[in-house]
Design a protein around this motif. Sequence first.
Motif, PDB file in Angstrom:
ATOM      1  N   GLY A  74      -8.009   1.091   5.105  1.00 28.75           N
ATOM      2  CA  GLY A  74      -9.150   1.296   4.044  1.00 28.75           C
ATOM      3  C   GLY A  74      -8.746   1.669   2.594  1.00 28.75           C
ATOM      4  N   PHE A  93      -7.422  -3.946  -1.514  1.00 26.17           N
ATOM      5  CA  PHE A  93      -8.165  -3.356  -0.601  1.00 26.17           C
ATOM      6  C   PHE A  93      -6.949  -3.615   0.694  1.00 26.17           C
ATOM      7  N   ASN A 112      -6.423  -3.428   4.333  1.00 26.28           N
ATOM      8  CA  ASN A 112      -7.552  -3.622   5.515  1.00 26.28           C
ATOM      9  C   ASN A 112      -7.034  -2.747   6.534  1.00 26.28           C
ATOM     10  N   CYS A 125       0.975  -1.296  -0.070  1.00 26.52           N
ATOM     11  CA  CYS A 125       0.038   0.178   0.022  1.00 26.52           C
ATOM     12  C   CYS A 125       0.914   1.083   0.005  1.00 26.52           C
ATOM     13  N   ASN A 178     -10.817  -5.200  -7.108  1.00 22.05           N
ATOM     14  CA  ASN A 178     -10.011  -4.268  -6.184  1.00 22.05           C
ATOM     15  C   ASN A 178      -8.996  -4.858  -5.217  1.00 22.05           C
ATOM     16  N   THR A 235      -8.120   1.891  -1.002  1.00 15.38           N
ATOM     17  CA  THR A 235      -8.475   0.872  -2.075  1.00 15.38           C
ATOM     18  C   THR A 235      -7.807   1.194  -3.369  1.00 15.38           C
TER      19      THR A 235
END
Lengths: 156, 434
Positions: free
Chosen positions: B109, B104, B106, B85, B102, B111
Amino acid sequence: MVDKAEVEAFLFLEARLADENRYEEWGDLWTDDAIYWVPSNDYDYDPLHHVSIIYDDRNRIQDRIDRLKSGSAWAQQPQSRLCRVISNVEVEVKPDGDIEVRSKFTLGEIRRGRQATYFASQLHTLRQTNDGLRMASKKVMLINNDEPINNLSFLI
Amino acid sequence: MIPAQPIDVRSLLRLEEGLVHSDVYRSPEIFDLEMERIFHDNWVYVGHESEIPNRGDFALRTIGRQSVIMNRDHRGQVNLFMNRCRHRANSVCQYDSGNAANFFCNYHGWTYKNSGELIGVPYADAYGDDFDKKSLPLVKPRMEMYRGFIWGNLGKSEGSLMDHLGIAGKRGIDMFCDASPEGEVIVRQGSTKVKIYANWKFQGGDGYHPAFTHRANFMAIRHQRKSGGMKNDMAPGTMEEGYLSRDLGNGHSCLDTRSAGQSYGVRLPDAQWARDYRASMVKAYGQERAEYLLKTGGNPHILLSPNLQLLQPDIRVIRPISATEFDITFYCAFLKGVPDELNQARVRDTEDRMGPAGSINPDDVDMFERNQFGLQQTVNPWKFMGRGIEREHPDNDEGTIENYRLEGSIVGHYSDEVTQRGQLRWWADRLTQA
């Protein structure tokens, strides 16, 4: 009706022969049309179109035994020391008379200073013959069958 | 750990004498350097396009120590993404394979679309007016594909995938795929995965060992024949008969029995489906080329550095874990447009030999682990890999039809350590380049 104690005694015998690397005697427990299946990646799929860890007919079971007995299957020189505990036995008699047995095992292996532990569910199809119960199929579903595994060169 | 003194890699190889120092295979500092110079800054095989046939399909893979997502996005395009991310670096994909619109994160959040764009940031007003989600897509390393074989490159070094494969590497892939009359392989028949407590550079490609390491398979030959399994004539013939080993450059190598007509793959029986397959090959490639492919089984028996091996019908992928641990995944490649019987035979062939309970691989694993054990000894740390050093020589493979000619090789006898020396020469170049 099948006696659950008789079925369990068969599973324990098979486990003991495998644990003690008694290859030929273990081989005698199979029927001629046997299928010995250890699936890879998943627990169920079409084995004709998907690679398995083991998918042996009776001839290939014998290949496996002959290799192990040759004295030159180096991955079993020295042999593994093995101990498996069979539990959670469930017995179901099919309409054709075959006996379907679900069970679980934990298996400890030690070889050349390294210890490994395996966990699996297994599904046996047993058949009553003149020689007593025999395995028409055995499927071993290792929980780590989608992870890299060191040698399973003993009888799993 | 970066050592205070730079490692003198060259001092670990005395290849002109055939000598290789144990530290090449056991030093954690060397392993760190391999990660940096080979796996994190060079072309590394990731996966095959046919593993992700549908839009949204993904597979999670590793390049060196880094997790990458290989996917086919909503437009049908193949991508590689770093599994990280852009916010706080959490992995955004947790499954080995699947289908996802997608990715995602966690944790907070965030995306991402399966084409990489950042589309969701909770409470984005906290980042101010000039915050632009477009500037924070999933990071894409370099990716190139040849005949469906997807390679990634995490580094900045110059050079295309073709520069890395070279003409011989490319032709090895061609030969593997051309066993299909449509020229395509399909790689979604599962795999077996093997853990090996030894150095990743023990990759095989060794023509000296089969008759000894795999001796048990000679003993089991009677039943092997009966059950239609692989033939066990592993003892090599002479160089004149075409039993060769090849250093193909860039660390690639080949155990070459193509002109000897000896292939280790599936043999065609006398059956209608086999005749149909032969006819379709002649139709697709013409008589001469089809006969070559059928004679050799389309089996290049090639090792492409650093981590891919094509040994019909297997695709083998090497993953290094540490100086003393690696794993191999064995995939079975199906051929597109051939009778189902042939592909079924390929499944049984892969599984009969390879994987944790195969008839070949476990004895190799035991030899690799015994090798690693021996390398711990320090009294004389040099191993001797000089076999055939006097007779190896440049060769352009002129006896082979042009489509599959392994030009620019160094060649020796099948049992010579040409392949290992070739791997180590390239390895030393990678590790010492400025």
